[in-house]
Design a protein around this motif. Sequence first.
Motif, short mmCIF file in Angstrom:
data_model
loop_
_atom_site.label_atom_id
_atom_site.label_comp_id
_atom_site.label_asym_id
_atom_site.label_seq_id
_atom_site.Cartn_x
_atom_site.Cartn_y
_atom_site.Cartn_z
N GLY A 174 0.78 -1.23 0.00
CA GLY A 174 0.00 0.00 0.00
C GLY A 174 0.82 1.28 0.00
O GLY A 174 0.29 2.35 -0.28
N ASP A 175 2.10 1.20 0.31
CA ASP A 175 2.92 2.42 0.35
C ASP A 175 3.26 2.94 -1.05
O ASP A 175 3.62 4.11 -1.19
CB ASP A 175 4.23 2.17 1.11
N ARG A 176 3.17 2.09 -2.06
CA ARG A 176 3.46 2.47 -3.45
C ARG A 176 4.85 3.10 -3.57
O ARG A 176 5.04 4.10 -4.26
CB ARG A 176 2.39 3.44 -3.98
N ARG A 177 5.82 2.52 -2.90
CA ARG A 177 7.14 3.11 -2.85
C ARG A 177 8.19 2.12 -3.36
O ARG A 177 8.98 2.44 -4.22
CB ARG A 177 7.42 3.49 -1.40
N THR A 178 8.21 0.94 -2.79
CA THR A 178 9.10 -0.12 -3.28
C THR A 178 8.34 -1.44 -3.28
O THR A 178 7.28 -1.57 -2.66
CB THR A 178 10.34 -0.31 -2.38
N GLY A 179 8.90 -2.42 -3.96
CA GLY A 179 8.36 -3.77 -3.90
C GLY A 179 7.44 -4.12 -5.06
O GLY A 179 7.01 -3.26 -5.83
N SER A 180 7.17 -5.40 -5.13
CA SER A 180 6.28 -5.94 -6.14
C SER A 180 4.84 -5.82 -5.64
O SER A 180 4.59 -5.84 -4.43
CB SER A 180 6.64 -7.41 -6.33
N LEU A 181 3.89 -5.73 -6.55
CA LEU A 181 2.50 -5.78 -6.13
C LEU A 181 2.24 -7.16 -5.53
O LEU A 181 2.87 -8.14 -5.92
CB LEU A 181 1.57 -5.50 -7.32
N PRO A 182 1.32 -7.23 -4.56
CA PRO A 182 1.06 -8.53 -3.92
C PRO A 182 0.34 -9.49 -4.89
O PRO A 182 -0.04 -9.10 -5.98
CB PRO A 182 0.17 -8.17 -2.73
N GLY A 183 0.19 -10.73 -4.45
CA GLY A 183 -0.53 -11.71 -5.27
C GLY A 183 0.33 -12.22 -6.41
O GLY A 183 1.52 -12.49 -6.25
N GLN A 184 -0.29 -12.29 -7.60
CA GLN A 184 0.38 -12.92 -8.75
C GLN A 184 1.75 -12.31 -9.10
O GLN A 184 2.71 -13.05 -9.31
CB GLN A 184 -0.56 -12.88 -9.97
N PRO A 185 1.87 -10.96 -9.17
CA PRO A 185 3.20 -10.40 -9.51
C PRO A 185 4.28 -10.85 -8.52
O PRO A 185 5.40 -11.17 -8.92
CB PRO A 185 2.99 -8.88 -9.44
N ALA A 186 3.94 -10.88 -7.22
CA ALA A 186 4.91 -11.32 -6.22
C ALA A 186 5.23 -12.80 -6.39
O ALA A 186 6.39 -13.24 -6.25
CB ALA A 186 4.38 -11.05 -4.81
N LEU A 187 4.20 -13.58 -6.71
CA LEU A 187 4.41 -15.02 -6.94
C LEU A 187 5.31 -15.25 -8.15
O LEU A 187 6.22 -16.10 -8.12
CB LEU A 187 3.04 -15.71 -7.13
N ASP A 188 5.08 -14.49 -9.20
CA ASP A 188 5.93 -14.59 -10.41
C ASP A 188 7.39 -14.29 -10.05
O ASP A 188 8.31 -14.97 -10.51
CB ASP A 188 5.46 -13.62 -11.49
N LEU A 189 7.57 -13.25 -9.22
CA LEU A 189 8.93 -12.87 -8.81
C LEU A 189 9.56 -13.99 -7.98
O LEU A 189 10.74 -14.33 -8.16
CB LEU A 189 8.84 -11.57 -8.00
N ALA A 190 8.76 -14.57 -7.09
CA ALA A 190 9.27 -15.67 -6.24
C ALA A 190 9.68 -16.85 -7.12
O ALA A 190 10.72 -17.49 -6.86
CB ALA A 190 8.19 -16.09 -5.24
N ARG A 191 8.90 -17.14 -8.14
CA ARG A 191 9.23 -18.26 -9.05
C ARG A 191 10.51 -17.97 -9.81
O ARG A 191 11.34 -18.86 -10.03
CB ARG A 191 8.08 -18.52 -10.01
N GLN A 192 10.63 -16.72 -10.26
CA GLN A 192 11.87 -16.32 -10.96
C GLN A 192 13.09 -16.53 -10.04
O GLN A 192 14.12 -17.04 -10.47
CB GLN A 192 11.78 -14.85 -11.40
N ILE A 193 12.92 -16.15 -8.78
CA ILE A 193 14.01 -16.31 -7.80
C ILE A 193 14.32 -17.80 -7.59
O ILE A 193 15.48 -18.21 -7.59
CB ILE A 193 13.62 -15.63 -6.46
#
Lengths: 404, 404
Positions: A174-193
């Motif tokens: 919710g801060d809209r400052r750093t990080g991936s959006l929650p849910g699917q985008p974060a999951l995609d990033l986790a899979r990439q990692i």
Amino acid sequence: MDRRGFLAAGLGSSLVGAAAVHGGEAPALGEEYRGRDKADLPTPALLVDLDRFERNVRTMADHARAAGCGLRPHAKTHKCPEIARRQAAAGALGVCVATVPEAEAMAAASIRGVLLTSPIVERRKVARMVALAQKVQKSEVLLAIGHPREVELVNEAAEAAKVVVAVLVDVDVGDRRTGSLPGQPALDLARQIARCRNLRLRGLQAYAGLASHVPGFERRAETSRQAMGRAVETRDLFAKSGLDAGILSGGSTGTYNIDSAIRGVTELQVGSYVFMDVDYRRIGGRTNPVVYDDFQPSLTVLATVVSAAHAGRVTIDAGNKALDTTVSVRGQAVAWQGLSYSPGGDEFGIVTAEKGADLPRLGDRLEFMVPHCDPTTNLYDRIYACRGNRVEAIWPVVARRERR
Amino acid sequence: MDRRGFLAAGLGSSLVGAAAVHGGEAPALGEEYRGRDKADLPTPALLVDLDRFERNVRTMADHARAAGCGLRPHAKTHKCPEIARRQAAAGALGVCVATVPEAEAMAAASIRGVLLTSPIVERRKVARMVALAQKVQKSEVLLAIGHPREVELVNEAAEAAKVVVAVLVDVDVGDRRTGSLPGQPALDLARQIARCRNLRLRGLQAYAGLASHVPGFERRAETSRQAMGRAVETRDLFAKSGLDAGILSGGSTGTYNIDSAIRGVTELQVGSYVFMDVDYRRIGGRTNPVVYDDFQPSLTVLATVVSAAHAGRVTIDAGNKALDTTVSVRGQAVAWQGLSYSPGGDEFGIVTAEKGADLPRLGDRLEFMVPHCDPTTNLYDRIYACRGNRVEAIWPVVARRERR
């Protein structure tokens, strides 16, 4: 009388000693004030009250232990290895840091479990963090990552250095400052990692700055639960996908007793609780709705009245360069009643007295509770740790800027 | 590939060298960036554009020379001996300083004619200034004094040290911050000084902060003439009483070409002109009523876009700890059109783009003209002096706080 005689006799003090006369530097900054009364300190000076500070460290550690939640306090607040050591001794898993120089300084001081909470996209900074992770392999260094490009950069550097780097997915709740959006985008990033041979996914980070200073405990709790709920849902997605979601790091001094009760939050990133400040005091707590007094204000700026030429106001030697002005609240004088502080430019502050209140006189010392602790600490290179009026130790503040 | 091979090859740079790997510190902070492109610098970084800076130094020196007025630039703006040396080389009489550590640092760098413009009432600080005056007797150290108690303190210390200290009477011409009231109170103070065997009265100081940032040249001129008029009258009182009124030190970057034309003003205490900032740019000048462009903005903060997850906004690594927020104006992006900066907390800044404007991308570098130069410089320990894009020198910023 010779020069030395004057200095010893005329000033009633040996403080202005060889260094001043011969132009050399004291062996360690401020060390000559150890054991002296704080009234002897040159102003402006940054002070911590040890009794209050120690109680704050203990209160937070006890809370985390009782709540079954880990503690990784944020060192951006203090930038002080001595404080990090005390937090670790009280049971902290490690410390959070906001910059690469902070990470390097904390690791150099043998602080374990350093988590870099900010994104980095400069190749050289990435290389420095990888070098650090390699150097202190036994004490896991963690990087919070919020973007696919960061994953590539860190993995490339880790691969080249033949090291495995532990990372968290930074989730924007919710801060809209750093990080991936929650849910699917974060999951995609986790899979990439997870696909990267030189990265090891360890979980998530979610900081809800939008909740930390909400006035009123119930409103704050509601805001934090809603924000952190997004992180918990994302964490569940990770777990369902067979991805490591062991860590969920979040929380602030304002929400420590809210977030530690949220299922899935495994550690708190609390920072300001060691010092407190005017900005936090006004948000109210669970038991005291007026003043947030779960932790005691321990950090003060000591100043001297340097001018007193007008009725109802005096000038002190603490202005914008000594008391930060990043928040709308002002420093508050401790142990005086009815005084108001306002900045009088970069070098000076103006102190006025309400009708009937005593106005300090020329040469008087005043201590101010700081408006916002993090940027104020950033203005000083040492903290005078006082037990009552006695200076017990001098703690260096490090890594205020780049060390290279 | 071994570690060293990785560092040399993988990063295309030898910058992350032995220091990072072995944990040692580079010999001088930032020296390894000399000769490199400023794009290689770790951010946030403080930069000065040498072409603009040198032109500013020259412009002010030429003006003072043509006006027959002395120049004693204020070093609180830069706290940088390298800059003080260049100001002296261009003809300055010396430098003003705001604190004892600044005075000590400037004298240690062989800068002559140091004037401490702030009052000091702590015995130890007084002793340090007296020790400094004794150490550099050939290059007169000056203290501005605004209260009878200061006269006593300085004279006592000077007597004990068997040295004669040169002082100015600090006259309060409207700021109500430091100094004696003009007229009779200042004359009384001057007489008290003249009676002290170990003090030497050299004249007056009058700083009119209330005039420096008045928008519109004519209004500003009117404000400054009125304020400085009080100092000139007081100066005339001194002269009539047979007291030394040789020096009348005052003026600011906003009023340099106003005050230098005031009869009796002998030297200018201008500070910001070397760097300029957003706050000064908006006051308008004699020839350009919209932008105050007598001097060119030379100081910038270099930042990196570290997050780009939302439409229309990106996050940079420069927040309250990198770009001061002591004034209402914000940093302005250089070489980009239609971008706005707002602080996003202590560590981050938020950059938004107007409709149609290009938004920077992850990893992009941005340079910001600073809101207010003095407190921004105070946040850094070095200035990267750049010729075009090339880092030509690294200038230490000193005495940001107490050195003892």
